[in-house]
Design an enzyme around this catalytic site. Structure first.
Site, PDB file in Angstrom:
ATOM      1  N   SER A   7       0.826  -1.207   0.000  1.00 38.59           N
ATOM      2  CA  SER A   7       0.000   0.000   0.000  1.00 38.59           C
ATOM      3  C   SER A   7       0.866   1.265   0.000  1.00 38.59           C
ATOM      4  O   SER A   7       0.398   2.331  -0.377  1.00 38.59           O
ATOM      5  CB  SER A   7      -0.895  -0.007   1.235  1.00 38.59           C
ATOM      6  OG  SER A   7      -0.099  -0.116   2.404  1.00 38.59           O
ATOM      7  N   TYR A  38      -3.958   1.917   3.695  1.00 39.52           N
ATOM      8  CA  TYR A  38      -5.135   1.116   3.346  1.00 39.52           C
ATOM      9  C   TYR A  38      -5.864   0.642   4.610  1.00 39.52           C
ATOM     10  O   TYR A  38      -7.024   0.262   4.549  1.00 39.52           O
ATOM     11  CB  TYR A  38      -4.714  -0.145   2.575  1.00 39.52           C
ATOM     12  CG  TYR A  38      -4.355   0.024   1.110  1.00 39.52           C
ATOM     13  CD1 TYR A  38      -4.117   1.274   0.530  1.00 39.52           C
ATOM     14  CD2 TYR A  38      -4.241  -1.099   0.292  1.00 39.52           C
ATOM     15  CE1 TYR A  38      -3.770   1.380  -0.817  1.00 39.52           C
ATOM     16  CE2 TYR A  38      -3.910  -1.002  -1.052  1.00 39.52           C
ATOM     17  CZ  TYR A  38      -3.671   0.246  -1.604  1.00 39.52           C
ATOM     18  OH  TYR A  38      -3.341   0.340  -2.931  1.00 39.52           O
ATOM     19  N   GLY A  39      -5.136   0.624   5.717  1.00 45.39           N
ATOM     20  CA  GLY A  39      -5.597  -0.066   6.939  1.00 45.39           C
ATOM     21  C   GLY A  39      -6.925   0.384   7.513  1.00 45.39           C
ATOM     22  O   GLY A  39      -7.583  -0.379   8.199  1.00 45.39           O
ATOM     23  N   ASN A  70      -0.058  -6.678   4.532  1.00 43.66           N
ATOM     24  CA  ASN A  70      -0.996  -7.542   5.247  1.00 43.66           C
ATOM     25  C   ASN A  70      -2.435  -7.152   4.984  1.00 43.66           C
ATOM     26  O   ASN A  70      -3.318  -7.999   4.899  1.00 43.66           O
ATOM     27  CB  ASN A  70      -0.715  -7.466   6.748  1.00 43.66           C
ATOM     28  CG  ASN A  70       0.587  -8.134   7.101  1.00 43.66           C
ATOM     29  OD1 ASN A  70       0.610  -9.300   7.437  1.00 43.66           O
ATOM     30  ND2 ASN A  70       1.691  -7.408   6.987  1.00 43.66           N
ATOM     31  N   THR A  71      -2.668  -5.829   4.866  1.00 44.22           N
ATOM     32  CA  THR A  71      -4.034  -5.366   4.649  1.00 44.22           C
ATOM     33  C   THR A  71      -4.534  -5.845   3.287  1.00 44.22           C
ATOM     34  O   THR A  71      -5.635  -6.390   3.165  1.00 44.22           O
ATOM     35  CB  THR A  71      -4.083  -3.827   4.763  1.00 44.22           C
ATOM     36  OG1 THR A  71      -3.520  -3.454   6.031  1.00 44.22           O
ATOM     37  CG2 THR A  71      -5.483  -3.302   4.655  1.00 44.22           C
ATOM     38  N   GLU A 154       5.864   5.810  10.890  1.00 44.59           N
ATOM     39  CA  GLU A 154       6.144   6.646   9.712  1.00 44.59           C
ATOM     40  C   GLU A 154       6.665   8.022  10.115  1.00 44.59           C
ATOM     41  O   GLU A 154       7.383   8.659   9.351  1.00 44.59           O
ATOM     42  CB  GLU A 154       4.898   6.781   8.833  1.00 44.59           C
ATOM     43  CG  GLU A 154       4.507   5.459   8.223  1.00 44.59           C
ATOM     44  CD  GLU A 154       3.942   5.545   6.819  1.00 44.59           C
ATOM     45  OE1 GLU A 154       3.585   6.649   6.392  1.00 44.59           O
ATOM     46  OE2 GLU A 154       3.880   4.481   6.166  1.00 44.59           O
ATOM     47  N   THR A 187       3.438  -4.528   7.729  1.00 42.82           N
ATOM     48  CA  THR A 187       4.772  -4.259   7.186  1.00 42.82           C
ATOM     49  C   THR A 187       5.683  -3.456   8.119  1.00 42.82           C
ATOM     50  O   THR A 187       6.886  -3.621   8.106  1.00 42.82           O
ATOM     51  CB  THR A 187       4.624  -3.433   5.887  1.00 42.82           C
ATOM     52  OG1 THR A 187       3.635  -2.408   6.105  1.00 42.82           O
ATOM     53  CG2 THR A 187       4.228  -4.305   4.727  1.00 42.82           C
ATOM     54  N   HIS A 188       5.057  -2.557   8.897  1.00 45.77           N
ATOM     55  CA  HIS A 188       5.854  -1.601   9.670  1.00 45.77           C
ATOM     56  C   HIS A 188       6.393  -2.147  11.000  1.00 45.77           C
ATOM     57  O   HIS A 188       7.345  -1.616  11.550  1.00 45.77           O
ATOM     58  CB  HIS A 188       5.014  -0.370  10.010  1.00 45.77           C
ATOM     59  CG  HIS A 188       4.629   0.472   8.834  1.00 45.77           C
ATOM     60  ND1 HIS A 188       4.078  -0.037   7.685  1.00 45.77           N
ATOM     61  CD2 HIS A 188       4.719   1.809   8.647  1.00 45.77           C
ATOM     62  CE1 HIS A 188       3.831   0.947   6.842  1.00 45.77           C
ATOM     63  NE2 HIS A 188       4.216   2.084   7.401  1.00 45.77           N
TER      64      HIS A 188
END
Ligand code: DGL
Length: 269
Positions: A7, A38-39, A70-71, A154, A187-188
Site C-alpha cells: 500500500s 489502506y488499513g 498484510n491489509t 512513519e 509491514t511496519h
C-alpha cells in the site's frame, strides 16, 4: 520479473529481505503511496486498489506478484486468486504474506495460542484466523488492531516514550491470553520488534514477516519450476510509486536502509 506490492513504502522492509536472500531475480517494487494507508479503508476500496496494482504489475511483465502488505493480503488475495486471476492471467500467480507467517507461527508457538497484531482492516477481515484454522483447527487466535502504530513509525518516532504506553495498552489483552507466538501482521511492525518483544514478554516467539518471507519464497520457487523458469535473473530492479509524498526520501531510507530512485506511475485506471 517478480512484482512486490505494498500500500505504500512499508513493504520495502520485506523487499529488503528478498533482495538480500534472493538477489539474482529481476524485481519491480510498487508502493501505492498516493493512497496509503489502506488499513482504515473499506474492503471494497482495498480490493479495488489492490487489483489495480496487481493488474499494473502484470502489464509490466511480472509472472508472480507478492502482496507484501498484510491489509491487501487479508482483504484482497483470496478474492483475486478466485475471481481475477483465472479469467485474466491464468498462468501467473499472486501470493501474500499471511500464509507464510501462519505456517511459521504454528511451528514456533510453544502452546496452541497465537496472537496477531495488524491494521483495523487486517484484524476485521479475520484472514489470519481463517488461514491458521486451515492448517491447525485446534489453534486459538487472538487478534488486536493497532491503528496508531503505522503513523508513529512513519513519523520516525521509534524510540518515543509514548510508544511504550501505546504498546502496553495494545498488548495487555494478548498478554493475558498467554499467547505462545505473536505475528507482527503489518509491514511496519518489524521496525519496533525489540520494543514489542519487551512488552509482550521474553518467552513469546515473535514472527516478523521480513525475516521469514525470503525462505518461504525460495521454497515456493523450488516447488513451482514452471513459474521460476519464466523469471529473468539479471538482477534488474525497478522501484515504482504512485506519488512523491512529502517525506519520501526519509521513508525509503527508514524502510529500505538506503536511497534509491523511484519512478512515479499512475495505476488508477
Ligand atoms: N502495509 C500495511 C500493512 O501491512 C500497513 C499500512 C497501511 O495501512 O496501508 O497492513
Amino acid at each position: 520479473m517478480i512484482g512486490v506490492f505494498d500500500s505504500g513504502l512499508g513493504g520495502l522492509t520485506i523487499f529488503k529481505g528478498l533482495l538480500k536472500e534472493l538477489p539474482d531475480y529481476n524485481y519491480i517494487y510498487l508502493g501505492d503511496n498516493a493512497r496509503v494507508p489502506y488499513g482504515g479503508r473499506s474492503d471494497e476500496i482495498i480490493y479495488r486498489y489492490t487489483k489495480q496494482a496487481v493488474d499494473f504489475l502484470f502489464s509490466q511483465g511480472c509472472q508472480l506478484v507478492i502482496l507484501a502488505c498484510n491489509t491487501a493480503t487479508s482483504v484482497a488475495l483470496r478474492r483475486l486468486q478466485r475471481e481475477y486471476l483465472p479469467l485474466t492471467y491464468p498462468q501467473r500467480r499472486i501470493l501474500g504474506v499471511i500464509r507464510p507467517a501462519v505456517e511459521v507461527a504454528v511451528e514456533l508457538s510453544f502452546n496452541n495460542r497465537i496472537g496477531v497484531i495488524g491494521t483495523d482492516a487486517t484484524v476485521n477481515s479475520g484472514a489470519f484466523e481463517r488461514e491458521l484454522k486451515k492448517i491447525r483447527s485446534n489453534f486459538k487466535v487472538f487478534q488486536q488492531a493497532c491503528p496508531l502504530l503505522v503513523p508513529i513509525i512513519e513519523a520516525g518516532e521509534l524510540k518515543w516514550r509514548g510508544l511504550d504506553l501505546i504498546l502496553d495498552k495494545y498488548l495487555a489483552s494478548l498478554k493475558r491470553k498467554d499467547v505462545g507466538a505473536l505475528i507482527l501482521g503489518c509491514t511496519h511492525y518489524g521496525l519496533i520488534k525489540d520494543k514489542i518483544q519487551q512488552h509482550i514478554g521474553k518467552k513469546v516467539r515473535i514472527i516478523s514477516e521480513e525475516e521469514i518471507l525470503p525462505a518461504k519464497l525460495q521454497d515456493y520457487l523450488w516447488r513451482h519450476p514452471e513459474i521460476e523458469k519464466k523469471i529473468p535473473r539479471d538482477r534488474k530492479i525497478r522501484y515504482l510509486a504512485t506519488s512523491y509524498s512529502q517525506r519520501f526520501t526519509e521513508l525509503t531510507s527508514l524502510f529500505l536502509g538506503k536511497k534509491v530512485e523511484f519512478e512515479v506511475v499512475d495505476i488508477d485506471k
